[in-house]
Design a protein around this motif. Structure first.
Motif, mmCIF file in Angstrom:
data_model
loop_
_atom_site.group_PDB
_atom_site.id
_atom_site.type_symbol
_atom_site.label_atom_id
_atom_site.label_comp_id
_atom_site.label_asym_id
_atom_site.label_seq_id
_atom_site.Cartn_x
_atom_site.Cartn_y
_atom_site.Cartn_z
ATOM 1 N N ARG A 51 0.969 4.027 -2.943
ATOM 2 C CA ARG A 51 0.686 5.438 -2.653
ATOM 3 C C ARG A 51 1.844 6.323 -3.108
ATOM 4 O O ARG A 51 1.628 7.381 -3.678
ATOM 5 C CB ARG A 51 0.429 5.620 -1.163
ATOM 6 C CG ARG A 51 0.100 7.054 -0.815
ATOM 7 C CD ARG A 51 -0.289 7.191 0.618
ATOM 8 N NE ARG A 51 -0.450 8.601 0.925
ATOM 9 C CZ ARG A 51 -0.538 9.068 2.129
ATOM 10 N NH1 ARG A 51 -0.511 8.258 3.155
ATOM 11 N NH2 ARG A 51 -0.667 10.358 2.328
ATOM 12 N N GLU A 106 0.832 -1.207 0.000
ATOM 13 C CA GLU A 106 0.000 0.000 0.000
ATOM 14 C C GLU A 106 0.866 1.255 0.000
ATOM 15 O O GLU A 106 0.582 2.210 -0.703
ATOM 16 C CB GLU A 106 -0.929 0.013 1.211
ATOM 17 C CG GLU A 106 -2.067 -0.963 1.093
ATOM 18 C CD GLU A 106 -2.959 -0.951 2.319
ATOM 19 O OE1 GLU A 106 -2.684 -0.203 3.285
ATOM 20 O OE2 GLU A 106 -3.948 -1.703 2.315
ATOM 21 N N GLN A 130 -20.017 3.333 -2.842
ATOM 22 C CA GLN A 130 -18.629 3.664 -3.165
ATOM 23 C C GLN A 130 -18.463 4.096 -4.622
ATOM 24 O O GLN A 130 -17.763 5.065 -4.908
ATOM 25 C CB GLN A 130 -17.722 2.468 -2.877
ATOM 26 C CG GLN A 130 -16.274 2.739 -3.236
ATOM 27 C CD GLN A 130 -15.390 1.545 -2.988
ATOM 28 O OE1 GLN A 130 -15.622 0.784 -2.041
ATOM 29 N NE2 GLN A 130 -14.386 1.372 -3.821
ATOM 30 N N LYS A 181 -11.401 4.018 3.655
ATOM 31 C CA LYS A 181 -11.917 2.735 4.139
ATOM 32 C C LYS A 181 -11.106 2.182 5.307
ATOM 33 O O LYS A 181 -11.612 1.377 6.080
ATOM 34 C CB LYS A 181 -11.941 1.730 2.992
ATOM 35 C CG LYS A 181 -13.005 2.075 1.955
ATOM 36 C CD LYS A 181 -12.845 1.284 0.694
ATOM 37 C CE LYS A 181 -13.488 -0.055 0.781
ATOM 38 N NZ LYS A 181 -13.499 -0.753 -0.522
ATOM 39 N N ARG A 182 -9.864 2.612 5.454
ATOM 40 C CA ARG A 182 -9.025 2.024 6.496
ATOM 41 C C ARG A 182 -8.574 3.006 7.578
ATOM 42 O O ARG A 182 -7.915 2.605 8.526
ATOM 43 C CB ARG A 182 -7.812 1.338 5.880
ATOM 44 C CG ARG A 182 -6.805 2.250 5.261
ATOM 45 C CD ARG A 182 -5.595 1.464 4.750
ATOM 46 N NE ARG A 182 -4.554 2.369 4.353
ATOM 47 C CZ ARG A 182 -4.486 2.980 3.190
ATOM 48 N NH1 ARG A 182 -5.403 2.761 2.282
ATOM 49 N NH2 ARG A 182 -3.491 3.805 2.917
ATOM 50 N N SER A 184 -9.400 4.235 -0.829
ATOM 51 C CA SER A 184 -8.695 3.231 -0.039
ATOM 52 C C SER A 184 -8.342 3.782 1.342
ATOM 53 O O SER A 184 -8.516 3.109 2.358
ATOM 54 C CB SER A 184 -7.428 2.800 -0.780
ATOM 55 O OG SER A 184 -6.687 1.905 0.004
ATOM 56 N N THR A 185 -7.872 5.017 1.396
ATOM 57 C CA THR A 185 -7.537 5.651 2.670
ATOM 58 C C THR A 185 -8.774 5.827 3.534
ATOM 59 O O THR A 185 -8.736 5.584 4.743
ATOM 60 C CB THR A 185 -6.867 7.021 2.419
ATOM 61 O OG1 THR A 185 -5.677 6.819 1.646
ATOM 62 C CG2 THR A 185 -6.518 7.720 3.714
ATOM 63 N N GLU A 213 -8.945 6.583 -6.381
ATOM 64 C CA GLU A 213 -8.835 5.228 -5.835
ATOM 65 C C GLU A 213 -8.002 5.230 -4.550
ATOM 66 O O GLU A 213 -8.344 4.549 -3.584
ATOM 67 C CB GLU A 213 -8.212 4.287 -6.865
ATOM 68 C CG GLU A 213 -9.136 3.957 -8.015
ATOM 69 C CD GLU A 213 -8.422 3.201 -9.135
ATOM 70 O OE1 GLU A 213 -7.231 2.818 -8.965
ATOM 71 O OE2 GLU A 213 -9.047 2.999 -10.188
#
Length: 140
Positions: free
Chosen positions: A10, A6, A100, A52-53, A49-50, A45
């Motif tokens: 990034r 990840e 989403q 969601k976590r 992703s950021t 994207e």
């Protein structure tokens, strides 16, 4: 291993965007911009992703003749559904839930804005999309 992948993805995304537009800070993009649609999709994207976590949300701020409008997206649960918060100086805050894919499509559409928006105002350099902590977004 997953965290390393990840981080590498990034860094690659940030490097791609950095070559297409300056100045830029991580997970922030101004509108209008000269970033290509592929890089914007990759940026979105990365933002999704950021979201969601991490306990963060994304906020798109636009300035019109009527004032500052804000649209915020905050992931709910596993990130398949997002809370969408919209602020209009004339109407105040409104909230709804969106999927989403809707968030992705809306962010890409706004970040590729290079013509008049729906309210007839041109996007200005002050328009910006940035990731912020959820507590900051909820207190706006």
């Amino acid at each position: 291993m997953h965290e390393h992948d990840e981080r590498r993805d990034r860094q690659r995304l940030e490097a791609e965007l950095e070559t297409e537009q300056r100045p830029r800070t991580p997970l922030q993009l101004r509108v209008p911009n000269d970033v290509g649609e592929f890089a914007i999709r990759r940026f979105v994207e990365g933002v999704i992703s950021t979201l969601k976590r991490s306990p963060v949300g994304v906020e798109y701020t636009s300035t019109t003749l009527l004032g500052v409008k804000r649209t915020q997206y905050i992931a709910q649960g596993d990130g398949a559904v997002f809370q969408k918060r919209m602020y209009d100086p004339r109407l105040g805050w409104r909230e709804t839930s969106v999927r989403q894919l809707t968030v992705q499509d809306e962010l890409v559409a706004r970040l590729t804005l290079d013509r008049p928006s729906e309210d007839g105002q041109w996007a200005r350099r002050r328009d910006v999309c940035r990731v912020r902590p959820v507590d900051v977004l909820r207190n706006r």
